[in-house]
Design a protein around this motif. Structure first.
Motif, short mmCIF file in Angstrom:
data_model
loop_
_atom_site.label_atom_id
_atom_site.label_comp_id
_atom_site.label_asym_id
_atom_site.label_seq_id
_atom_site.Cartn_x
_atom_site.Cartn_y
_atom_site.Cartn_z
N ASP A 57 -5.15 11.29 -11.88
CA ASP A 57 -6.25 11.66 -10.99
C ASP A 57 -5.62 12.09 -9.67
OD1 ASP A 57 -8.35 11.82 -9.23
OD2 ASP A 57 -9.35 10.01 -9.94
N ASN A 58 -5.80 13.36 -9.33
CA ASN A 58 -5.18 13.88 -8.13
C ASN A 58 -5.78 13.28 -6.85
OD1 ASN A 58 -3.44 15.55 -9.56
ND2 ASN A 58 -4.92 17.22 -9.66
N ASN A 59 -6.92 12.59 -6.97
CA ASN A 59 -7.52 11.95 -5.81
C ASN A 59 -6.96 10.55 -5.56
OD1 ASN A 59 -9.33 14.09 -5.32
ND2 ASN A 59 -10.74 13.30 -6.88
N PHE A 60 -6.18 10.05 -6.52
CA PHE A 60 -5.79 8.65 -6.48
C PHE A 60 -4.94 8.31 -5.25
CE2 PHE A 60 -3.27 4.92 -7.79
CZ PHE A 60 -4.29 4.06 -8.18
N ALA A 61 -3.99 9.15 -4.91
CA ALA A 61 -3.12 8.87 -3.77
C ALA A 61 -3.93 8.78 -2.48
CB ALA A 61 -2.03 9.94 -3.64
N ALA A 62 -4.85 9.73 -2.28
CA ALA A 62 -5.67 9.71 -1.08
C ALA A 62 -6.60 8.51 -1.06
CB ALA A 62 -6.48 11.00 -0.98
N ASP A 63 -7.18 8.17 -2.21
CA ASP A 63 -8.06 7.01 -2.30
C ASP A 63 -7.29 5.72 -1.99
OD1 ASP A 63 -10.15 8.65 -2.97
OD2 ASP A 63 -10.01 8.27 -5.13
N ALA A 64 -6.05 5.65 -2.48
CA ALA A 64 -5.21 4.49 -2.20
C ALA A 64 -4.88 4.38 -0.72
CB ALA A 64 -3.93 4.55 -3.03
N ALA A 65 -4.60 5.51 -0.09
CA ALA A 65 -4.28 5.50 1.34
C ALA A 65 -5.46 5.01 2.15
CB ALA A 65 -3.88 6.91 1.79
N VAL A 66 -6.68 5.40 1.76
CA VAL A 66 -7.88 4.96 2.48
C VAL A 66 -8.11 3.47 2.28
CG1 VAL A 66 -10.40 5.16 2.57
CG2 VAL A 66 -8.99 7.22 2.44
N ALA A 67 -8.08 3.01 1.03
CA ALA A 67 -8.42 1.62 0.72
C ALA A 67 -7.37 0.62 1.18
CB ALA A 67 -8.64 1.46 -0.78
N LEU A 68 -6.11 1.04 1.17
CA LEU A 68 -5.03 0.11 1.52
C LEU A 68 -4.52 0.32 2.94
CD1 LEU A 68 -3.02 0.18 -1.83
CD2 LEU A 68 -4.72 -1.50 -1.11
N ASN A 69 -4.04 1.51 3.24
CA ASN A 69 -3.38 1.74 4.53
C ASN A 69 -4.36 1.93 5.69
OD1 ASN A 69 -1.31 1.78 2.72
ND2 ASN A 69 -0.29 3.56 3.57
N TYR A 115 -7.87 2.42 -10.99
CA TYR A 115 -8.68 2.09 -9.82
C TYR A 115 -8.98 0.60 -9.74
CZ TYR A 115 -9.24 6.86 -8.24
OH TYR A 115 -8.99 8.12 -7.73
N ILE A 116 -8.99 -0.07 -10.88
CA ILE A 116 -9.10 -1.54 -10.86
C ILE A 116 -7.88 -2.13 -10.17
CG2 ILE A 116 -9.07 -3.61 -12.31
CD1 ILE A 116 -10.72 -1.99 -14.37
N LEU A 117 -6.70 -1.59 -10.49
CA LEU A 117 -5.48 -2.03 -9.82
C LEU A 117 -5.55 -1.76 -8.33
CD1 LEU A 117 -2.52 -2.99 -9.78
CD2 LEU A 117 -1.85 -0.64 -10.31
N LEU A 118 -6.00 -0.56 -7.96
CA LEU A 118 -6.07 -0.18 -6.55
C LEU A 118 -6.98 -1.13 -5.78
CD1 LEU A 118 -5.91 1.55 -4.01
CD2 LEU A 118 -7.55 3.14 -5.07
N GLY A 142 0.82 -1.20 0.00
CA GLY A 142 0.00 0.00 0.00
C GLY A 142 0.85 1.25 0.00
N ASP A 143 1.86 1.27 0.85
CA ASP A 143 2.77 2.41 0.93
C ASP A 143 3.52 2.60 -0.38
OD1 ASP A 143 4.20 4.49 2.47
OD2 ASP A 143 5.91 3.15 2.26
N ILE A 144 3.91 1.51 -1.02
CA ILE A 144 4.63 1.59 -2.29
C ILE A 144 3.76 2.23 -3.37
CG2 ILE A 144 5.60 0.21 -4.18
CD1 ILE A 144 6.56 -1.78 -2.03
N VAL A 145 2.50 1.79 -3.47
CA VAL A 145 1.59 2.36 -4.47
C VAL A 145 1.43 3.85 -4.26
CG1 VAL A 145 -0.80 2.41 -5.28
CG2 VAL A 145 0.33 0.21 -4.87
N ILE A 146 1.22 4.25 -3.02
CA ILE A 146 0.97 5.66 -2.73
C ILE A 146 2.21 6.51 -3.02
CG2 ILE A 146 0.42 7.28 -0.87
CD1 ILE A 146 -1.16 4.81 0.35
N ASN A 147 3.39 6.04 -2.63
CA ASN A 147 4.60 6.79 -2.90
C ASN A 147 4.90 6.88 -4.39
OD1 ASN A 147 6.09 7.83 -0.44
ND2 ASN A 147 5.58 5.76 0.24
#
Length: 287
Positions: free
Chosen positions: A26-38, A167-170, A6-11
């Protein structure tokens, strides 16, 4: 590195947003990834911390409060207003809307999770006096985690339909890994189609949905939990009450009994990872 994917994807998003996402940045992607993964995993971590603190007759109030605060967030409006928050509560509101699961201004998932949190808080007072209070707490926490999985699966279905590769990847990374400890065959197929090679062939949509729906019991969820997407775009699936087991067809519903093989697989995985405490806990308390 597989412990911090999760941390790797976000970084990666922070470091190379355009390079990673190209024209679909998508500028929301990092935040969405942090919510869904971390954040999702940390809420689960704090909930199980509470179970083990209860087992050791320690106060669990801090762990429960932290889990709930991270689930809801400070910016969430009361009443389930869509797009009013940024964490898991808000995610469940969004997916509940897409799947027609908003009742009395709040998603079914959030209504159930808030009710379970109230039960957990009420039962926590027994931890200091009852040797078996943590077992009830464990059951309640499992139910919360099961329900927390629903918005992740619903999001994956939504973005598969939208053909949004990033987002499918996420959400593939959020949903698929737990299947390795339950149904390795389905895990390998979904991991290959959605993670390794990337989902780019919409003709595979029905096959991917079938695989995903076949894994619901692995995730502790049901067809009814997920519901139907967009009315009839992706209809609610139906669970079979009987199953052909190497030629034997049961006349009664024995799915729950037969699925003890999944517990054996999970214990084997824990032992191979030398997570002996987790193996013992799984043996004593199950999922």
């Amino acid at each position: 590195d597989h412990f911090r994917y999760g941390d790797i994807v976000i970084n990666d998003v922070f470091d190379e947003l355009e390079a990673m996402l190209g024209d679909t940045a998508d500028n929301n992607f990092a935040a969405d990834a942090a919510v869904a993964l971390n954040i999702w995993m940390f809420v689960v971590h704090k909930l199980y911390d509470a179970v083990y603190q209860c087992r050791d007759r320690e106060d669990i109030g801090s762990s429960l409060d932290e889990a709930m605060s991270l689930y809801i967030g400070a910016g969430q409006d009361q009443g389930g207003v869509l797009n009013a928050g940024y964490l898991l509560y808000s995610l469940a509101e969004s997916t509940g809307s897409r799947f027609g699961q908003i009742n009395f201004g709040q998603s079914e998932v959030n209504t159930k999770i808030l009710s379970l949190f109230a039960k957990i808080k009420d039962s926590s007072s027994q931890c200091e006096n009852d040797n078996f209070a943590y077992r009830l707490l464990h059951v309640l926490v499992n139910d919360v985690v099961r329900l927390m999985t629903v918005p992740l699966v619903q999001s994956l279905i939504h973005y598969l339909k939208e053909e949004s590769e990033n987002y499918i990847l996420l959400y593939g990374l959020a949903v698929i890994p737990p299947l390795s400890g339950c149904n390795p065959h389905v895990f390998n197929q979904l991991f290959d189609k959605l993670i390794l090679t990337g989902y780019s062939d919409s003709s595979q949509f029905d096959a991917v949905i079938d695989l995903l729906q076949s894994s619901y019991s692995c995730l502790g969820i049901t067809c009814q939990d997920i519901g139907s997407y967009g009315g009839s775009d992706v209809p609610e699936c139906l669970h079979k009450k009987s199953k052909d087991m190497v030629g034997f067809i049961s006349s009664t519903d024995v799915r729950q009994q037969a699925q003890i093989d999944r517990d054996m697989l999970q214990i084997q995985i824990f032992m191979e990872m030398e997570s002996y405490g987790a193996a013992i806990n799984h043996y004593k308390m199950g999922y």
